[in-house]
Design a protein around this motif. Structure first.
Motif, mmCIF file in Angstrom:
data_model
loop_
_atom_site.group_PDB
_atom_site.id
_atom_site.type_symbol
_atom_site.label_atom_id
_atom_site.label_comp_id
_atom_site.label_asym_id
_atom_site.label_seq_id
_atom_site.Cartn_x
_atom_site.Cartn_y
_atom_site.Cartn_z
ATOM 1 N N ALA A 386 50.846 36.014 44.888
ATOM 2 C CA ALA A 386 50.242 36.762 43.832
ATOM 3 C C ALA A 386 48.767 36.805 43.868
ATOM 4 O O ALA A 386 48.163 35.989 44.666
ATOM 5 N N ARG A 387 48.190 37.974 43.554
ATOM 6 C CA ARG A 387 46.639 38.100 43.438
ATOM 7 C C ARG A 387 45.840 37.224 42.420
ATOM 8 O O ARG A 387 44.985 36.564 42.742
ATOM 9 N N PHE A 388 46.529 36.933 41.285
ATOM 10 C CA PHE A 388 45.975 36.213 40.189
ATOM 11 C C PHE A 388 46.741 35.241 39.650
ATOM 12 O O PHE A 388 48.003 35.275 39.697
ATOM 13 N N GLY A 389 46.147 34.101 39.141
ATOM 14 C CA GLY A 389 47.086 32.935 38.486
ATOM 15 C C GLY A 389 46.425 33.156 37.082
ATOM 16 O O GLY A 389 45.234 33.414 36.811
ATOM 17 N N LEU A 390 47.384 33.043 36.048
ATOM 18 C CA LEU A 390 47.228 33.032 34.600
ATOM 19 C C LEU A 390 47.500 31.601 34.020
ATOM 20 O O LEU A 390 48.733 31.236 34.229
ATOM 21 N N ASP A 406 41.277 33.933 40.362
ATOM 22 C CA ASP A 406 41.803 34.909 41.380
ATOM 23 C C ASP A 406 42.183 34.073 42.601
ATOM 24 O O ASP A 406 41.363 32.924 43.208
ATOM 25 N N LEU A 407 43.140 34.297 43.082
ATOM 26 C CA LEU A 407 43.995 33.363 44.063
ATOM 27 C C LEU A 407 43.667 33.844 45.643
ATOM 28 O O LEU A 407 43.921 33.035 46.519
ATOM 29 N N ARG A 408 43.186 35.019 45.719
ATOM 30 C CA ARG A 408 42.903 35.791 47.165
ATOM 31 C C ARG A 408 41.568 36.123 47.442
ATOM 32 O O ARG A 408 41.315 35.989 48.689
ATOM 33 N N GLU A 409 40.657 36.337 46.500
ATOM 34 C CA GLU A 409 39.382 36.812 46.891
ATOM 35 C C GLU A 409 38.379 35.747 46.302
ATOM 36 O O GLU A 409 38.848 34.785 45.806
ATOM 37 N N ASP A 410 37.172 36.156 46.082
ATOM 38 C CA ASP A 410 36.182 35.180 45.642
ATOM 39 C C ASP A 410 35.497 35.355 44.191
ATOM 40 O O ASP A 410 34.419 34.795 43.959
ATOM 41 N N ASN A 426 42.150 44.256 34.904
ATOM 42 C CA ASN A 426 41.795 45.560 35.534
ATOM 43 C C ASN A 426 40.436 45.381 36.169
ATOM 44 O O ASN A 426 40.557 46.344 37.126
ATOM 45 N N GLU A 427 39.567 44.867 35.600
ATOM 46 C CA GLU A 427 38.286 44.993 36.197
ATOM 47 C C GLU A 427 38.257 44.165 37.445
ATOM 48 O O GLU A 427 37.437 44.781 38.451
ATOM 49 N N TRP A 428 39.057 43.156 37.696
ATOM 50 C CA TRP A 428 39.090 42.448 38.931
ATOM 51 C C TRP A 428 40.217 43.152 39.984
ATOM 52 O O TRP A 428 40.051 42.717 41.185
ATOM 53 N N LYS A 429 40.943 43.947 39.770
ATOM 54 C CA LYS A 429 41.745 44.477 40.670
ATOM 55 C C LYS A 429 41.081 45.246 41.771
ATOM 56 O O LYS A 429 40.087 45.829 41.534
#
Length: 429
Positions: A386-390, A406-410, A426-429
């Motif tokens: 997953a890209r994000f963790g909630l 954010d699990l993949r980027e910085d 949506n802003e982070w995607k």
């Protein structure tokens, strides 16, 4: 504990993960199916779905009683009262054309159709060749001119390019002419091969008297010189067949589609005439053919319909995906966008509510189930891709806050009001 029951030999389960002896997964299979849906739509072909079981007579009449498929490989059985012989379909063209004739689909003009599904042949299982296998088939019905032959070949080239495997495939091309031309060639071929009958293997001896064209398709290295010197069908073609074949080659050259003429290419089924082709590779061992087809202008009439020129091809999905996974590219979409974690007994319902909201807004969401430390949940989130963790923490529920990582980027980790969750993602995607 009861005894384990295993799958039937040569029939494979499709799992989310690779197996020791079957590397394909449900994720790359689904990605391929999605690609096929878009590809057929791009060329204007409509899907047709037919039953897996057909009357045995359909395949005897269309494929040919003397072929290996009908003679040795079909799964055939009687229905409950023994009044009808049924067969699991060994290929898709006959079923497709049976449906076209039965429902009079050509009444309003030519049809461009495609299908995808399981086929069954009782062969010796090996890599890329199974007893239950899957095919994608394309059929263009009611088209007589050679431009449709080239359209189908160009469709293949387009798909290979999209899958990143065009450089690993070779297009082999031949013409089988019409029935009279094949009959003349058959007589000359039988006369020639009879001189070498003592040198032929058992399969070729049988085929000599049933389907002599198939002798030319032998893979026996001891027979290659004999077959290479056999009469060539192209030398028996009349003016119409020659012009049809010349036009196919001219159009292919005009589209910069490279091909190799193979006078021994005959295909394995009786119904082919005029243009035949195969896409082959040297990357899959003995299983060289990935896709093959050709014209079968007399088959619709043979199945009870009005005469209609027709052409089609089929590709084996298992064999093709083995090539794609090793040398090409196929974008899979099996990873979630968001992995939802929860901390505290009161957070489960809130976590499920936020997961539902995200799905309604177009996110693919996986949610942790059960109760364990947040550290372990983070490991599951990372493993999911997953890209994000909630994170839904019990201490933040009263203030209606959520934490996103954010699990993949910085982009780090932030806590925001729950009402801003979708906007922030949506802003982070």
């Amino acid at each position: 504990m009861g005894q384990k029951i295993q799958s039937v030999k040569g029939m494979n389960d499709l799992l989310p993960v690779e197996q020791k002896d079957f590397k394909l997964t449900s994720a790359n299979w689904q990605a391929f199916e999605n690609t096929i849906q878009k590809w057929t739509k791009r060329f204007g072909y409509n899907q047709i779905r037919t039953p897996i079981v057909e009357q045995t007579g359909l395949f005897v009449r269309s494929i040919g009683e003397e072929t290996d498929v009908v003679g040795k490989e079909m799964y055939t059985f009687s229905d409950s009262n023994d009044t009808l012989s049924l067969t699991l379909r060994p290929e898709g063209t006959a079923s497709c054309l049976r449906a076209v004739v039965e429902h009079n689909l050509l009444h309003n003009g030519p049809q461009k159709l495609w299908y995808m599904g399981p086929m069954f042949r009782r062969e010796r299982p090996q890599k890329g060749r199974y007893r239950q296998f899957h095919q994608v088939g394309i059929e263009a019905l009611g088209y007589e001119t050679p431009d449709i032959d080239v359209e189908l070949i160009a469709m293949c080239a387009n798909l290979w390019r999209e899958l990143g495997i065009l450089d690993y495939l070779t297009l082999e091309l031949n013409s089988l002419g019409n029935r009279e031309e094949r009959a003349a060639h058959r007589s000359a071929l039988v006369e020639y091969l009879t001189k070498f009958e003592n040198q032929l293997d058992e399969d070729s001896k049988r085929r000599l008297h049933t389907n002599p064209l198939r002798v030319l398709d032998t893979k026996n290295p001891d027979l290659q010189e004999i077959c290479n010197n056999a009469p060539k069908l192209v030398d028996f073609l009349g003016e119409y067949s020659q012009n049809h074949y010349k036009t196919v080659k001219k159009l292919l050259n005009g589209l910069n589609i490279q091909f190799v003429e193979n006078p021994r290419l005959v295909r394995g089924l009786d119904y082919y005439n005029q243009t035949v082709f195969e896409w082959t590779t040297d990357k899959l061992g003995a299983q060289a053919t990935v896709c093959g087809g050709g014209r079968y202008d007399g088959l619709i009439e043979e199945l009870g319909g009005k005469p209609a020129a027709s052409i089609g091809f089929a590709m084996g999905i298992e064999r093709l995906l083995l090539l794609v996974c090793e040398y090409g590219s196929l974008k899979t979409e099996h990873t979630p966008d968001v992995f939802v974690m929860q901390q505290g007994e009161q957070s489960t319902l809130v976590a499920m509510q936020h997961a539902a909201t995200l799905r309604e807004n177009g996110f693919n969401v996986a949610q942790f189930s059960g109760s364990t430390k947040l550290k372990n949940q983070f490991k599951k989130a990372n493993d999911s891709g997953a890209r994000f963790g909630l994170i839904i923490a019990e201490s933040e529920i009263e203030e209606n806050l959520v934490t996103i990582k954010d699990l993949r980027e910085d982009k780090g980790q932030i806590t925001v009001p729950a009402a801003q969750l979708v906007q922030q993602l949506n802003e982070w995607k």
